[in-house]
Design a protein around this motif. Structure first.
Motif, PDB file in Angstrom:
ATOM      1  N   ILE A 397      30.481 -75.711 -25.618  1.00 33.70           N
ATOM      2  CA  ILE A 397      31.632 -75.051 -26.247  1.00 33.70           C
ATOM      3  C   ILE A 397      32.835 -75.979 -26.164  1.00 33.70           C
ATOM      4  O   ILE A 397      33.174 -76.480 -25.083  1.00 33.70           O
ATOM      5  N   ASP A 398      33.460 -76.233 -27.269  1.00 34.12           N
ATOM      6  CA  ASP A 398      34.606 -77.143 -27.311  1.00 34.12           C
ATOM      7  C   ASP A 398      35.900 -76.368 -27.056  1.00 34.12           C
ATOM      8  O   ASP A 398      36.419 -75.692 -27.929  1.00 34.12           O
ATOM      9  N   PHE A 399      36.394 -76.484 -25.815  1.00 32.08           N
ATOM     10  CA  PHE A 399      37.667 -75.850 -25.470  1.00 32.08           C
ATOM     11  C   PHE A 399      38.848 -76.792 -25.673  1.00 32.08           C
ATOM     12  O   PHE A 399      39.996 -76.390 -25.500  1.00 32.08           O
ATOM     13  N   GLY A 400      38.546 -78.058 -25.996  1.00 31.04           N
ATOM     14  CA  GLY A 400      39.623 -79.030 -26.118  1.00 31.04           C
ATOM     15  C   GLY A 400      40.327 -79.221 -24.787  1.00 31.04           C
ATOM     16  O   GLY A 400      39.703 -79.356 -23.743  1.00 31.04           O
ATOM     17  N   THR A 401      41.646 -79.212 -24.824  1.00 27.21           N
ATOM     18  CA  THR A 401      42.442 -79.363 -23.600  1.00 27.21           C
ATOM     19  C   THR A 401      43.032 -78.033 -23.146  1.00 27.21           C
ATOM     20  O   THR A 401      43.984 -78.000 -22.356  1.00 27.21           O
ATOM     21  N   SER A 402      42.465 -76.946 -23.642  1.00 30.88           N
ATOM     22  CA  SER A 402      42.976 -75.626 -23.268  1.00 30.88           C
ATOM     23  C   SER A 402      42.618 -75.292 -21.814  1.00 30.88           C
ATOM     24  O   SER A 402      41.493 -75.576 -21.366  1.00 30.88           O
ATOM     25  N   PRO A 403      43.526 -74.686 -21.076  1.00 38.83           N
ATOM     26  CA  PRO A 403      43.213 -74.265 -19.702  1.00 38.83           C
ATOM     27  C   PRO A 403      42.379 -72.988 -19.652  1.00 38.83           C
ATOM     28  O   PRO A 403      42.009 -72.535 -18.570  1.00 38.83           O
ATOM     29  N   ILE A 404      42.075 -72.419 -20.829  1.00 33.72           N
ATOM     30  CA  ILE A 404      41.358 -71.141 -20.853  1.00 33.72           C
ATOM     31  C   ILE A 404      40.023 -71.228 -20.131  1.00 33.72           C
ATOM     32  O   ILE A 404      39.624 -70.304 -19.409  1.00 33.72           O
ATOM     33  N   GLN A 405      39.301 -72.355 -20.322  1.00 30.75           N
ATOM     34  CA  GLN A 405      37.987 -72.463 -19.705  1.00 30.75           C
ATOM     35  C   GLN A 405      38.070 -72.395 -18.181  1.00 30.75           C
ATOM     36  O   GLN A 405      37.200 -71.807 -17.525  1.00 30.75           O
ATOM     37  N   TYR A 406      39.144 -72.964 -17.613  1.00 25.72           N
ATOM     38  CA  TYR A 406      39.285 -72.939 -16.160  1.00 25.72           C
ATOM     39  C   TYR A 406      39.618 -71.530 -15.668  1.00 25.72           C
ATOM     40  O   TYR A 406      39.102 -71.076 -14.642  1.00 25.72           O
ATOM     41  N   PHE A 407      40.483 -70.837 -16.420  1.00 30.60           N
ATOM     42  CA  PHE A 407      40.778 -69.452 -16.063  1.00 30.60           C
ATOM     43  C   PHE A 407      39.533 -68.579 -16.217  1.00 30.60           C
ATOM     44  O   PHE A 407      39.317 -67.643 -15.437  1.00 30.60           O
ATOM     45  N   ALA A 408      38.715 -68.889 -17.238  1.00 34.57           N
ATOM     46  CA  ALA A 408      37.472 -68.129 -17.436  1.00 34.57           C
ATOM     47  C   ALA A 408      36.523 -68.322 -16.256  1.00 34.57           C
ATOM     48  O   ALA A 408      35.907 -67.354 -15.769  1.00 34.57           O
ATOM     49  N   PHE A 409      36.417 -69.552 -15.776  1.00 37.04           N
ATOM     50  CA  PHE A 409      35.585 -69.809 -14.599  1.00 37.04           C
ATOM     51  C   PHE A 409      36.131 -69.060 -13.386  1.00 37.04           C
ATOM     52  O   PHE A 409      35.360 -68.495 -12.596  1.00 37.04           O
ATOM     53  N   ALA A 410      37.442 -69.060 -13.241  1.00 29.96           N
ATOM     54  CA  ALA A 410      38.049 -68.349 -12.108  1.00 29.96           C
ATOM     55  C   ALA A 410      37.744 -66.857 -12.197  1.00 29.96           C
ATOM     56  O   ALA A 410      37.390 -66.222 -11.188  1.00 29.96           O
ATOM     57  N   GLY A 411      37.883 -66.279 -13.401  1.00 31.76           N
ATOM     58  CA  GLY A 411      37.582 -64.865 -13.565  1.00 31.76           C
ATOM     59  C   GLY A 411      36.124 -64.552 -13.290  1.00 31.76           C
ATOM     60  O   GLY A 411      35.793 -63.537 -12.650  1.00 31.76           O
ATOM     61  N   ALA A 412      35.228 -65.440 -13.748  1.00 27.82           N
ATOM     62  CA  ALA A 412      33.794 -65.235 -13.506  1.00 27.82           C
ATOM     63  C   ALA A 412      33.489 -65.269 -12.012  1.00 27.82           C
ATOM     64  O   ALA A 412      32.693 -64.456 -11.508  1.00 27.82           O
ATOM     65  N   ILE A 413      34.126 -66.182 -11.284  1.00 29.34           N
ATOM     66  CA  ILE A 413      33.902 -66.281  -9.841  1.00 29.34           C
ATOM     67  C   ILE A 413      34.407 -65.029  -9.131  1.00 29.34           C
ATOM     68  O   ILE A 413      33.775 -64.548  -8.172  1.00 29.34           O
ATOM     69  N   VAL A 414      35.523 -64.474  -9.594  1.00 26.71           N
ATOM     70  CA  VAL A 414      36.031 -63.243  -8.986  1.00 26.71           C
ATOM     71  C   VAL A 414      35.026 -62.103  -9.170  1.00 26.71           C
ATOM     72  O   VAL A 414      34.752 -61.347  -8.232  1.00 26.71           O
ATOM     73  N   VAL A 415      34.479 -61.994 -10.382  1.00 25.75           N
ATOM     74  CA  VAL A 415      33.467 -60.958 -10.638  1.00 25.75           C
ATOM     75  C   VAL A 415      32.246 -61.185  -9.744  1.00 25.75           C
ATOM     76  O   VAL A 415      31.727 -60.255  -9.119  1.00 25.75           O
ATOM     77  N   VAL A 416      31.799 -62.427  -9.667  1.00 20.90           N
ATOM     78  CA  VAL A 416      30.639 -62.769  -8.834  1.00 20.90           C
ATOM     79  C   VAL A 416      30.947 -62.504  -7.367  1.00 20.90           C
ATOM     80  O   VAL A 416      30.076 -62.051  -6.605  1.00 20.90           O
ATOM     81  N   TRP A 417      32.181 -62.770  -6.970  1.00 19.36           N
ATOM     82  CA  TRP A 417      32.616 -62.522  -5.586  1.00 19.36           C
ATOM     83  C   TRP A 417      32.468 -61.034  -5.241  1.00 19.36           C
ATOM     84  O   TRP A 417      32.003 -60.680  -4.151  1.00 19.36           O
ATOM     85  N   VAL A 418      32.862 -60.170  -6.178  1.00 16.59           N
ATOM     86  CA  VAL A 418      32.727 -58.727  -5.959  1.00 16.59           C
ATOM     87  C   VAL A 418      31.246 -58.348  -5.845  1.00 16.59           C
ATOM     88  O   VAL A 418      30.850 -57.583  -4.965  1.00 16.59           O
ATOM     89  N   VAL A 419      30.425 -58.890  -6.751  1.00 13.18           N
ATOM     90  CA  VAL A 419      28.978 -58.613  -6.703  1.00 13.18           C
ATOM     91  C   VAL A 419      28.388 -59.099  -5.386  1.00 13.18           C
ATOM     92  O   VAL A 419      27.604 -58.396  -4.736  1.00 13.18           O
ATOM     93  N   TYR A 420      28.785 -60.297  -4.982  1.00 16.20           N
ATOM     94  CA  TYR A 420      28.299 -60.835  -3.703  1.00 16.20           C
ATOM     95  C   TYR A 420      28.712 -59.925  -2.549  1.00 16.20           C
ATOM     96  O   TYR A 420      27.929 -59.680  -1.625  1.00 16.20           O
ATOM     97  N   GLY A 421      29.943 -59.408  -2.612  1.00 20.61           N
ATOM     98  CA  GLY A 421      30.417 -58.522  -1.548  1.00 20.61           C
ATOM     99  C   GLY A 421      29.547 -57.286  -1.413  1.00 20.61           C
ATOM    100  O   GLY A 421      29.248 -56.835  -0.302  1.00 20.61           O
ATOM    101  N   LEU A 422      29.111 -56.737  -2.552  1.00 20.09           N
ATOM    102  CA  LEU A 422      28.228 -55.567  -2.516  1.00 20.09           C
ATOM    103  C   LEU A 422      26.866 -55.927  -1.921  1.00 20.09           C
ATOM    104  O   LEU A 422      26.296 -55.164  -1.142  1.00 20.09           O
ATOM    105  N   ILE A 423      26.361 -57.111  -2.294  1.00 23.30           N
ATOM    106  CA  ILE A 423      25.075 -57.560  -1.749  1.00 23.30           C
ATOM    107  C   ILE A 423      25.192 -57.788  -0.247  1.00 23.30           C
ATOM    108  O   ILE A 423      24.336 -57.346   0.534  1.00 23.30           O
ATOM    109  N   ALA A 424      26.261 -58.471   0.157  1.00 21.91           N
ATOM    110  CA  ALA A 424      26.444 -58.780   1.582  1.00 21.91           C
ATOM    111  C   ALA A 424      26.652 -57.516   2.407  1.00 21.91           C
ATOM    112  O   ALA A 424      26.196 -57.418   3.549  1.00 21.91           O
TER     113      ALA A 424
END
Length: 439
Positions: A397-424
């Motif tokens: 996916i071509d995001f160019g120089t947009s910071p959106i992709q980094y914020f998207a990764f951060a948001g995905a990690i937060v969601v995964v963090w919550v899922v991990y918390g439930l598993i743990a």
């Protein structure tokens, strides 16, 4: 070749658990790896130093790389688990520190390789580089092998990969009979006492019908292995952010001021900052952070450490997004931000790596049943491959120089963090590690 390495890591874990044992599988992997290095060195030496001017066949290079991937894959899951076996049950604290130092020396080797190999290839010669690689194995191999009679060698058990899936299939196949009335006599005759019960009593698992055709201990081993695998499910998302240190973050470095004094730093060199920070921070976490937390009544067990690792990873992605915004905001024709602006995100991802990856090696070893320690360590290593594949997919996916992709990764990690918390939260230790209660 990287994918092949991860595949053979899984195969090496299975081979160690089921047939050869960890030490023999480790020796097999190291031998194949050494032969692969020799296939690089010998033809190059003949070509460079021989009077015949023989050209190196291309197939020898591919064969050498193939054997290197196989050997590395076979040995990787066995080394950490074999050394872990050398500690007795009353040395849990020492074993925990060992996993930190194990990772420390891996990163030290990464630094030496990242700096030394390009240097010798550029300023000396290719044949000398291959000679150093092969020679280092020749020097280290006897040091490890000679005292082999003093090692504790756990024999291979019942942890066959085929048995693992046979038990899963048997549990599904027999569930009908299990529900129709065989449950009570089956469980009375062959109960499994499971620490998954909050009151320490006897609980029953969906795998229990497999005990109609398999030993109870084998079924319980599979249950424990599945519980550990469930904890590892969110881990590829961490690696998807981590591997940006060798891709997107290097691209960010190309748009910064790489001058340090009179030296212009190559943009790719910024990725070496991660192993350097790991080497500096691993002793700090092992000898300062964790003991201090325990002293103040807040011990960090494996699950808590990995949770903090996800937090650091999310913050690293946010830091990368802010850096991209700063790069985009630089005036056209004006001076770009200094390369040091990338330091916070590298610091955060290194902290996340130490909290997650170092801890996961220990977690896989201590929580895996004796018959499947190698396989579960290999499963952990396999999460690296999945994370790397995730980066490759996102790279389409071509995001160019947009910071959106980094914020998207951060948001995905937060969601995964919550899922991990439930598993743990639902995970119950089979072997309670030092510093974390079975609660």
């Amino acid at each position: 070749m990287i994918a092949l390495k991860y595949f053979f890591a899984l195969f090496g874990g299975i081979l160690a658990d089921s047939l050869l044992g960890k030490f023999s599988t480790l020796m097999l992997g190291c031998t194949i790896f050494f032969v692969g290095n020799c296939l690089l060195f010998v033809p190059e030496a003949i070509h460079t130093w021989g009077p015949w001017g023989i050209d190196i066949p291309t197939w020898t290079v591919f064969l050498a790389l193939f054997m290197g991937a196989i050997g590395n894959g076979l040995a990787t899951p066995c080394l950490s688990t074999f050394i872990g076996d050398q500690f007795s049950s009353d040395q849990e604290d020492l074993r925990s520190k060992y996993f930190s130092w194990f990772y420390f020396f891996i990163q030290l080797g990464a630094i030496a390789g990242n700096i030394g190999i390009p240097f010798t290839m550029k300023y000396i010669s290719l044949v000398v580089t291959f000679a150093i690689l092969a020679g280092s194995i020749v020097l280290v191999f006897p040091i490890f092998v000679l005292p082999h009679k003093q090692y504790k060698k756990v024999p291979p058990g019942r942890g066959s990969f085929i048995t693992f899936f046979a038990i899963l299939g048997s549990a599904l196949k027999n569930r009908g009979a299990y529900k129709r009335g065989e449950r009570a006599p089956l469980l009375q005759a062959d109960p499994i006492t499971s620490v998954n019960s909050s009151d320490g009593g006897t609980t029953y698992h969906w795998l229990d019908p497999a005990r109609l055709t398999h030993p109870a201990q084998d079924v319980d081993d599979v249950r424990r292995a599945l519980n550990v695998m469930l904890v590892f499910v969110p881990m590829p998302f961490f690696w998807a952010v981590f591997f940006q240190t060798n891709s997107l973050w290097i691209f960010q470095a190309t748009n910064t001021n790489l001058k340090i004094g009179g030296l212009v730093l190559p943009a790719a060199a910024i990725s070496s900052l991660n192993p350097v920070l790991d080497v500096l921070l691993i002793p700090v976490f092992s000898n300062v952070v964790y003991p201090l937390c325990a002293r103040f009544g807040r011990p960090l067990g494996p699950l808590a450490r990995m949770s903090l690792g996800f937090l650091c990873t999310a913050l690293a992605a946010v830091a990368a997004a802010l850096v991209q915004m700063a790069i985009n905001a630089a005036p056209a024709g004006g001076p770009p931000p200094s390369v040091f602006i990338l330091l916070p995100q590298f610091l955060l991802i290194s902290c996340g790596e130490i909290l997650l990856s170092v801890t996961a090696y220990e977690f896989a070893y201590t929580q895996a049943p004796p018959s499947q320690k190698g396989m579960l360590t290999a499963v952990w290593i396999l999460t690296l491959a999945l994370g790397s594949a995730g980066v490759a997919v996102v790279g389409l996916i071509d995001f160019g120089t947009s910071p959106i992709q980094y914020f998207a990764f951060a948001g995905a990690i937060v969601v995964v963090w919550v899922v991990y918390g439930l598993i743990a939260r639902s995970y119950k230790y089979d072997t309670v590690p030092a510093g974390e209660p079975n609660a």
